[in-house]
Design a protein around this motif. Sequence first.
Motif, PDB file in Angstrom:
ATOM      1  N   CYS A 186       0.814  -1.152  -0.071  1.00  0.00           N
ATOM      2  CA  CYS A 186      -0.142  -0.141  -0.086  1.00  0.00           C
ATOM      3  C   CYS A 186       1.003   1.387   0.101  1.00  0.00           C
ATOM      4  CB  CYS A 186      -0.849   0.223   1.338  1.00  0.00           C
ATOM      5  SG  CYS A 186      -1.922  -1.500   1.460  1.00  0.00           S
TER       6      CYS A 186
ATOM      7  N   TYR B  52      -0.927   8.475   1.001  1.00  0.00           N
ATOM      8  CA  TYR B  52      -0.395   9.975   0.773  1.00  0.00           C
ATOM      9  C   TYR B  52      -0.897  10.917   1.698  1.00  0.00           C
ATOM     10  CZ  TYR B  52       0.771   7.478  -3.757  1.00  0.00           C
ATOM     11  OH  TYR B  52       1.260   6.833  -4.841  1.00  0.00           O
TER      12      TYR B  52
ATOM     13  N   ASP C 146      -3.357   4.483 -13.165  1.00  0.00           N
ATOM     14  CA  ASP C 146      -2.777   3.592 -12.539  1.00  0.00           C
ATOM     15  C   ASP C 146      -2.619   2.366 -13.252  1.00  0.00           C
ATOM     16  OD1 ASP C 146      -2.998   5.553 -10.234  1.00  0.00           O
ATOM     17  OD2 ASP C 146      -4.694   4.184  -9.349  1.00  0.00           O
TER      18      ASP C 146
ATOM     19  N   THR D 267      -7.854  -0.403  -8.798  1.00  0.00           N
ATOM     20  CA  THR D 267      -7.328   0.527  -7.646  1.00  0.00           C
ATOM     21  C   THR D 267      -8.370   0.510  -6.617  1.00  0.00           C
ATOM     22  OG1 THR D 267      -5.770   1.924  -8.849  1.00  0.00           O
ATOM     23  CG2 THR D 267      -6.750   2.888  -7.116  1.00  0.00           C
TER      24      THR D 267
ATOM     25  N   LEU E 197      -8.818   2.998  -3.427  1.00  0.00           N
ATOM     26  CA  LEU E 197      -8.612   4.417  -2.752  1.00  0.00           C
ATOM     27  C   LEU E 197      -9.135   4.215  -1.185  1.00  0.00           C
ATOM     28  CD1 LEU E 197      -8.056   7.149  -5.219  1.00  0.00           C
ATOM     29  CD2 LEU E 197      -6.315   6.026  -4.185  1.00  0.00           C
TER      30      LEU E 197
ATOM     31  N   TYR F 255     -10.120   6.206   2.150  1.00  0.00           N
ATOM     32  CA  TYR F 255      -9.910   7.675   2.616  1.00  0.00           C
ATOM     33  C   TYR F 255      -9.833   7.564   3.928  1.00  0.00           C
ATOM     34  CZ  TYR F 255     -11.422   8.916  -2.308  1.00  0.00           C
ATOM     35  OH  TYR F 255     -11.538   9.072  -3.468  1.00  0.00           O
TER      36      TYR F 255
ATOM     37  N   THR G  61     -11.191  13.356  -5.164  1.00  0.00           N
ATOM     38  CA  THR G  61     -10.531  12.561  -6.089  1.00  0.00           C
ATOM     39  C   THR G  61     -11.429  12.731  -7.645  1.00  0.00           C
ATOM     40  OG1 THR G  61     -10.221  11.100  -4.680  1.00  0.00           O
ATOM     41  CG2 THR G  61      -9.999  10.367  -7.094  1.00  0.00           C
TER      42      THR G  61
ATOM     43  N   CYS H 278     -13.214   2.399  -5.916  1.00  0.00           N
ATOM     44  CA  CYS H 278     -12.324   1.397  -6.925  1.00  0.00           C
ATOM     45  C   CYS H 278     -12.477   1.719  -8.253  1.00  0.00           C
ATOM     46  CB  CYS H 278     -12.913  -0.102  -6.444  1.00  0.00           C
ATOM     47  SG  CYS H 278     -12.718  -0.446  -4.799  1.00  0.00           S
TER      48      CYS H 278
ATOM     49  N   GLY I  79      -5.829  13.695  -7.930  1.00  0.00           N
ATOM     50  CA  GLY I  79      -5.918  14.054  -6.408  1.00  0.00           C
ATOM     51  C   GLY I  79      -5.924  15.521  -6.424  1.00  0.00           C
TER      52      GLY I  79
ATOM     53  N   VAL J  83      -4.960   9.384   2.230  1.00  0.00           N
ATOM     54  CA  VAL J  83      -5.561   8.279   1.737  1.00  0.00           C
ATOM     55  C   VAL J  83      -4.694   7.348   1.254  1.00  0.00           C
ATOM     56  CG1 VAL J  83      -4.944   9.689  -0.618  1.00  0.00           C
ATOM     57  CG2 VAL J  83      -6.873   7.801  -0.570  1.00  0.00           C
TER      58      VAL J  83
ATOM     59  N   ARG K 100      -3.913   3.807  -0.744  1.00  0.00           N
ATOM     60  CA  ARG K 100      -3.764   3.278  -2.037  1.00  0.00           C
ATOM     61  C   ARG K 100      -3.526   1.843  -1.990  1.00  0.00           C
ATOM     62  NH1 ARG K 100      -1.731   3.625  -7.434  1.00  0.00           N
ATOM     63  NH2 ARG K 100      -1.914   1.421  -7.949  1.00  0.00           N
TER      64      ARG K 100
END
Length: 364
Positions: A217, A220, A235, A279, A281, A283, A293, A317, A340, A351, A353
Amino acid sequence: MQAAVRASRRPPAGVSHQGSIWRCHQHARRPTRSARGSQSTSRSAISCSLPPYQPCGYVNPDHAAPEGMWCAPSFQLTETPEREVVREAVSGVPGAFHLRGVLGIDEAARIVSLAERMGFVEAEEPTTSEDRQNDALSWALHDSLCNTLSSRVLFALPSTVRTYNGARGDAEVDEMERIEETRRMLMGAGKDSTAMIRRADGAPEGMHRLVGLNARCRIYRYAADGKQRFPPHFDDVWPGARVFEQDGKCELGYSGWTYAASKEGKWAWQTGDSVSHLTMLLYLNEGFSDGETALLSSEDEPQGEVLISPTCGDALCFGQTFRLGRDAVDDSQYAVLHEGLPVTGSHPKYVLRTDVLYELPESS
Ligand SMILES: O=C(O)CCC(=O)C(=O)O
Ligand SMILES: [Fe+2]
């Protein structure tokens, strides 16, 4: 080509499916919105006891451990497994969906707190407008944590992804979809399967089966300075990874490096190797302004900009490009260009990822 995200697979016991929403009845209620609103996630506001953490290396000695890759071998989610997770489609973005309530507020706050202690690598001065401009660290989830997190979301993720090459004509693809639908009906999954079929030119064709979440992971942090941002990008798919613990040492091992590393233009992988298609993400806080996002487009169906406001504990996702360093594979179906956006207000945005992993088809 038809949009290929099928409604959904048959839900496990205790789970129902209404329109685009999956709901798990067995699990405890998630916190109310007012409870979420009262959450404070500023650095100084979080105080809780955290397990130790340590640098994480790579099993493969060819891969030098990057700065800021960590493991916390005894970190656990506290509400295990009593969470109610709800899947909701993102309107206007094919293949994208929310998973509501993956983490509890306290769980998210503990992850933020842990991340602050592990330490972020601060954003470098960008040299191009495409460079990522936020603070980052890598967190390798040990097996039990990765499994717990995966178990909360598995029921709502596409159970299979069938890839096919864009060189095939529409008629052939329609036939593949028909066969796939029949196969699912025979297996009892019916039409409401979350199985996905996607065109990925140059990628290995076949059926990829859901494995779980990638242990690798990134977290960020966007300072609330109105400047830090993650400019528009896709991504890329990523090989699956898991943490190996031995003699108190933690190392991240990848599957699929043979597949990733072949330079001869030949796809090569071993049975059991995994690769991501989506992906995820997650939060980790609220209480800041802006910082959405932005989902900017998806191949074939360019929609306008769709802004997703982070809700603490929810996941988003969407599809990745099947690229992995190969020129032959450009954008893949359902890959979503996204960004972002800068954060303002008095708190940074956090966040996490990770990727949703699938076992590659039998290698030929
Ligand atoms: O922070 C966001 O909203 C986007 C993050 C992102 O694009 C990524 O982690 O790849
Ligand atoms: Fe991204």
